[in-house]
Write an enzyme that holds these catalytic residues in place. Structure first.
Site, PDB file in Angstrom:
ATOM      1  N   SER A  60     -24.989 -36.617  11.325  1.00  0.00           N
ATOM      2  CA  SER A  60     -23.790 -37.006  12.069  1.00  0.00           C
ATOM      3  C   SER A  60     -22.797 -37.676  11.121  1.00  0.00           C
ATOM      4  O   SER A  60     -22.368 -37.075  10.154  1.00  0.00           O
ATOM      5  CB  SER A  60     -24.179 -37.898  13.247  1.00  0.00           C
ATOM      6  OG  SER A  60     -23.133 -38.017  14.168  1.00  0.00           O
ATOM      7  N   ASP A  87     -23.454 -29.136  20.982  1.00  0.00           N
ATOM      8  CA  ASP A  87     -23.234 -30.508  20.525  1.00  0.00           C
ATOM      9  C   ASP A  87     -21.859 -31.015  20.969  1.00  0.00           C
ATOM     10  O   ASP A  87     -20.832 -30.469  20.556  1.00  0.00           O
ATOM     11  CB  ASP A  87     -23.333 -30.563  19.000  1.00  0.00           C
ATOM     12  CG  ASP A  87     -23.401 -31.975  18.443  1.00  0.00           C
ATOM     13  OD1 ASP A  87     -22.993 -32.918  19.149  1.00  0.00           O
ATOM     14  OD2 ASP A  87     -23.860 -32.130  17.303  1.00  0.00           O
ATOM     15  N   HIS A 100     -26.612 -32.465  19.999  1.00  0.00           N
ATOM     16  CA  HIS A 100     -26.570 -33.333  18.828  1.00  0.00           C
ATOM     17  C   HIS A 100     -27.951 -33.756  18.340  1.00  0.00           C
ATOM     18  O   HIS A 100     -28.161 -33.942  17.146  1.00  0.00           O
ATOM     19  CB  HIS A 100     -25.740 -34.576  19.166  1.00  0.00           C
ATOM     20  CG  HIS A 100     -25.252 -35.327  17.968  1.00  0.00           C
ATOM     21  ND1 HIS A 100     -24.404 -34.779  17.034  1.00  0.00           N
ATOM     22  CD2 HIS A 100     -25.495 -36.603  17.542  1.00  0.00           C
ATOM     23  CE1 HIS A 100     -24.136 -35.678  16.091  1.00  0.00           C
ATOM     24  NE2 HIS A 100     -24.790 -36.778  16.373  1.00  0.00           N
TER      25      HIS A 100
END
Length: 689
Positions: free
Chosen positions: A542, A627, A662
Site C-alpha cells: 500500500s 481494491d 486490498h
C-alpha cells in the site's frame, strides 16, 4: 546469482499516450486506458500478466508447494482463540483443519457449557471466491447478532441480523454499509455507516429492527470530502460516538445509547489540526487530544458540558512520547505509547468516581523490542486488561494483566509446531539518515551468524499516516529465517515510532525523508555486515508500496529484489483525480497537486513518473481487482512502463487477484499460497533455488 527465469515473453500492452499539462509541466501517460475495467482488453491484459507470472515462476512450483505445506504444517489448523467473558457467556472463534474461515461460538455460564455456533463463515463463503466478515456485534442482551458481510473484497458490506434464540435470520437487510456497527441499549436499534460515490464513509444511520432500510433515519451526512464518518461505542457502553476525522482534524458527537432515538450532541467543534478521541467514565468524558500537545495528552470534561472550555488536564503530554490510544476502565486508564522507536503500556490508577490520578506504572515485559495492543476487553468494571503481545521471535500471546496487582497471566500462546524461539535473537540497530536523524531498525535472525555480508535479508518498511510498524511475530516468516534469511523493519519517518514529530517529518513536503531513511537503513545493514546488495530484498504494501517504488527508482543498485504489494505508485494521477476513493482525504497526507508547490514536490518522487532508462532489480507487484484503496491499475501501469523503459533483463512481474481487494485472499489457505509465491520469488532472486 542472477534471477533464473523462463524465456517466456512478457505481455506488451498497447501504448495509448495521453498528454497532461499542469503548472507548465508536461507528462505523457501511455497506460491511462488500463483504468477502464469494463474494457475486455484490460481484463485480458491482467489475465495475461497472471499467466506470465505463473510461467516465470513455473520452475519454482515445487518450491511454492513446499513452502505452502511447511507454512501450513507450522500452524495449529484446528484451534480456538482465548475465550472472552461477556454478559454470562464466553465468546471465542475456532478453526477446523481444511476449512478456510473461522467459526464464531460461545458457551453459556462457563467454559464447560454447551457450545453454541453463532456464525460459520465457511457456510457463508460457500460458492464465493472471497468472503469477509467486517463487523460482528452481539446485542446488549446477547439474543441477537448483527454482522456485516463482503463477498467481493471492495469493502462494501451487507448487514444481516440473526436471532440467536432461534438461529433464524431476521428479514432486515442493510446494503452499502461500511465498517462501524453498534447496537443501541434497547436491543432493537442498530447504528451503521454507509459509503458515498467515491467510496468514502460519509453517513451515519439509525435502523429499527423490522423496518426497511428505506425507512432508516439519517443522523449525519458529512459534506466535507476530507472527512470520514466513523462509529464506535464507549467502553462504558453508555454512549454511541460519531467520530468525524480527516488526516489531521477530528470532531466527535455523542448519543445516549440508553435513548437511541435521541439526537447527537457535539463535544467540541472541529478546528484544523486538532485531533481528539472521546471515552466515558462516570459523569465525565475522557478526551485524548493534541490541543497544545503534539504527542497528545488526556483531559476530562463533564458529560453535561463537554466543550473545550470545561476540559481539565488529567495526563500531561510527555514530549517525544506519543499516546497512540487509550483503554478506559472503571478504576484504571491504559495508555499505549510510542517512544524512541518502541511501544509500551502505561497504566494509570484513577480515584474512585473521580478524574484524579492515584498512581501510574509501565507494564514490564521480558523483551526490549515487542508489539503490544489491547485485545478484546468488553468488561468495563474490571482490573483485568487483556493484551495481545508478540515480538519478532515470540509467537502471539494473549495476556490477562491485573492492573491492580501488576501481574501478567498467559491465557494463550500461538502454537508453532517445530519452532524453537531460543534458536533466534532479536536486535535493535540504528541508521543515520542524511540529515543526522537516527532511524531505528528491528532485526531478527538465527543466533551466532557471522557478519560477513553473505546473508540474504528481507527489509520491510511502511512510513505513512503516523502508523508505526510493530516488530510482531509472523509464523510464515520462519520459512525465510530457516533458510538463512534475516528479517528487518526500518522504522522510517512517516510512522510515529519516535513520537508525533517522526510522523510530521515524513509527510507532505517532508515525504522524501521516508525514502532516505529506508535507504539509510539498507546501507547500515550492508555496512555492518548483515547482508549485501546482491542479497538484500525489500517489501512494502500500500503506502509501503509507494516506498518500494520510490527507493528502487532512487537506488536500484542497492537491492537484489523488490516486492510491492498493492502499491500506491501512480501518485500524481491519483491525487489529481478527486473522483477516486480516498483522494480528497489524502490531501492532508501527501498534499494537493493543484497547488504548484505540492505538485512539483510529488513530481520528484511519484514512482510511476520517475521510472528512468537504467537497470532495475527483479520486481514483483501485486494488485486486487476490487481494491477500493489502491486501484489495480496503479501496479499494472507501473509494471508496464517499467518494462518499456528499463535497460536490464530482470523480470518485472504483475500478479492480480481477480476476486479480491486490498487485503488479498480472504481464505487462510489461499492466503498461504499467495505468501508462498512471494517467498519463492525472494528465494529465487537471492539464488537459494
Amino acid at each position: 546469482m542472477p534471477f533464473r527465469f523462463t524465456a517466456a515473453q512478457p505481455p506488451a500492452p498497447t501504448r495509448r499516450p495521453i498528454r497532461r499539462i499542469l503548472h507548465g509541466d508536461v507528462r505523457i501517460d501511455d497506460y491511462h486506458w488500463l483504468r477502464n475495467r469494463e474494457d475486455p482488453q484490460v481484463i485480458a491484459y491482467l489475465e495475461a500478466e497472471n499467466a506470465y507470472a505463473a510461467e516465470v515462476m513455473r520452475d519454482a512450483e515445487p518450491l511454492q508447494e513446499a513452502l505452502f505445506q511447511e507454512m501450513r504444517g507450522r500452524i495449529q489448523e484446528t484451534d480456538s482463540t482465548a475465550p472472552v467473558q461477556d454478559g454470562g457467556y464466553w465468546y471465542y472463534r475456532r478453526t477446523v483443519a481444511g476449512l478456510d474461515y473461522p467459526i464464531y461460538c460461545r458457551r453459556a455460564h462457563s467454559l464447560e457449557g454447551e457450545e453454541e455456533i453463532l456464525l460459520d463463515v465457511n457456510e457463508l463463503a460457500a460458492g464465493h471466491a472471497f468472503c469477509e466478515v467486517g463487523e460482528f456485534a452481539v446485542s446488549p442482551d446477547h439474543s441477537l447478532l448483527a454482522y456485516a458481510l463482503d463477498r467481493k473484497g471492495d469493502e462494501a458490506f451487507t448487514i444481516f441480523v440473526k436471532d440467536l434464540r432461534t438461529g433464524e435470520l431476521l428479514p432486515d437487510r442493510i446494503e452499502g454499509a461500511y465498517y462501524g456497527l453498534e447496537w443501541g441499549n434497547d436491543n432493537a436499534t442498530i447504528f451503521y455507516t454507509t459509503l458515498d460515490h467515491a467510496h468514502r464513509p460519509d453517513a451515519l444511520w439509525r435502523h429499527r429492527l423490522g423496518s426497511a432500510q428505506a425507512n432508516d433515519v439519517l443522523l449525519w451526512r458529512e459534506p466535507d470530502e476530507r472527512f470520514f464518518v466513523n462509529l464506535y461505542k464507549t467502553r462504558s457502553r453508555r454512549f454511541i460516538v460519531l467520530h468525524l476525522h480527516s488526516n489531521m482534524t477530528s470532531e466527535a458527537r455523542v448519543l445516549d445509547a440508553d435513548a437511541p432515538d435521541a439526537s447527537l450532541r457535539l463535544i467540541e467543534p472541529r478546528r484544523r489540526g486538532h485531533e481528539y478521541f472521546v471515552e466515558h467514565r462516570g459523569d465525565r468524558f475522557y478526551v485524548l487530544s493534541n490541543d497544545g500537545a503534539q504527542d497528545f495528552r488526556v483531559l476530562t470534561a463533564p458529560v453535561e458540558t463537554p466543550d473545550m472550555a470545561a476540559w481539565r488536564e488529567l495526563i500531561p503530554e510527555t514530549p517525544g512520547v506519543w499516546i497512540e490510544r487509550i483503554a478506559l476502565f472503571q478504576d484504571h486508564l491504559a495508555l499505549f505509547e510510542w517512544a524512541n522507536g518502541g511501544k509500551r503500556v502505561r497504566v494509570v490508577q484513577l480515584a474512585p468516581a473521580q478524574p484524579e490520578v492515584v498512581d501510574a506504572h509501565v507494564v514490564a515485559f521480558g523483551e526490549e523490542s515487542y508489539a503490544v495492543d489491547p485485545d478484546e476487553n468488553p468488561i468495563f468494571d474490571t482490573t483485568v486488561l487483556r493484551l495481545r503481545y508478540s515480538s519478532l521471535k515470540t509467537p502471539e500471546t494473549i495476556y490477562a494483566y491485573d492492573m491492580a496487582q501488576r501481574t501478567l497471566q498467559m491465557l494463550k500462546q500461538e502454537e508453532i509446531k517445530g519452532y524453537d524461539p531460543d534458536a533466534y535473537e532479536t536486535q535493535r540497530l540504528w541508521a543515520t539518515a542524511p540529515d543526522g536523524e537516527q532511524v531505528p531498525i528491528s532485526l531478527v535472525h538465527r543466533k551466532g551468524i557471522a557478519l560477513d555480508g553473505g546473508h540474504p535479508c528481507l527489509l520491510y518498511g511502511y512510513g505513512a499516516y503516523g502508523a508505526s510498524s510493530e516488530p510482531s511475530f509472523r509464523a510464515n516468516r520462519l520459512s525465510l529465517l530457516e533458510r538463512g534469511f534475516l528479517f528487518a523493519i526500518a522504522h522510517v519517518r512517516g510512522g510515529s515510532e519516535k513520537g508525533r514529530a517522526w510522523y510530521l517529518n515524513g509527510k507532505l513536503l517532508h515525504k522524501k525523508n521516508t525514502f532516505t531513511d529506508f535507504i539509510a537503513a539498507a546501507e547500515t545493514l550492508i555496512a555492518q555486515g548483515y547482508t549485501s546488495p546482491e542479497r538484500l530484498t525489500i517489501l512494502g504494501r500500500s503506502a509501503g508500496g509507494l516506498l518500494m517504488g520510490a527507493v528502487v527508482n532512487m537506488r536500484p543498485d542497492l537491492f537484489a529484489g523488490v516486492i510491492a504489494e498493492v502499491p500506491f505508485v501512480d501518485v500524481l494521477n491519483t491525487m489529481l483525480d478527486p473522483t477516486l476513493p480516498l483522494t480528497v482525504i489524502e490531501y492532508e497526507e501527501w498534499g494537493d497537486p493543484a497547488d504548484p508547490e505540492y505538485y512539483a514536490y510529488m513530481r520528484t518522487y511519484s514512482p510511476y513518473d520517475n521510472i528512468e532508462p537504467k537497470a532495475y532489480p527483479p520486481i514483483l507487484a501485486t494488485a486486487g481487482l476490487n481494491d477500493p484503496r489502491v486501484s489495480y491499475w496503479e501496479p499494472a501501469k507501473f509494471v508496464a512502463k517499467l518494462r518499456c523503459i528499463k535497460t536490464d533483463d530482470n523480470v518485472a512481474l504483475l500478479k492480480t487477484n481477480m476476486a479480491a481487494g486490498h487485503g488479498g485472499a480472504s481464505g487462510r489457505y489461499e492466503a498461504l499460497r499467495e505468501t508462498a509465491f512471494e517467498y519463492a520469488f525472494l528465494l529465487k532472486v537471492v539464488g537459494l533455488v
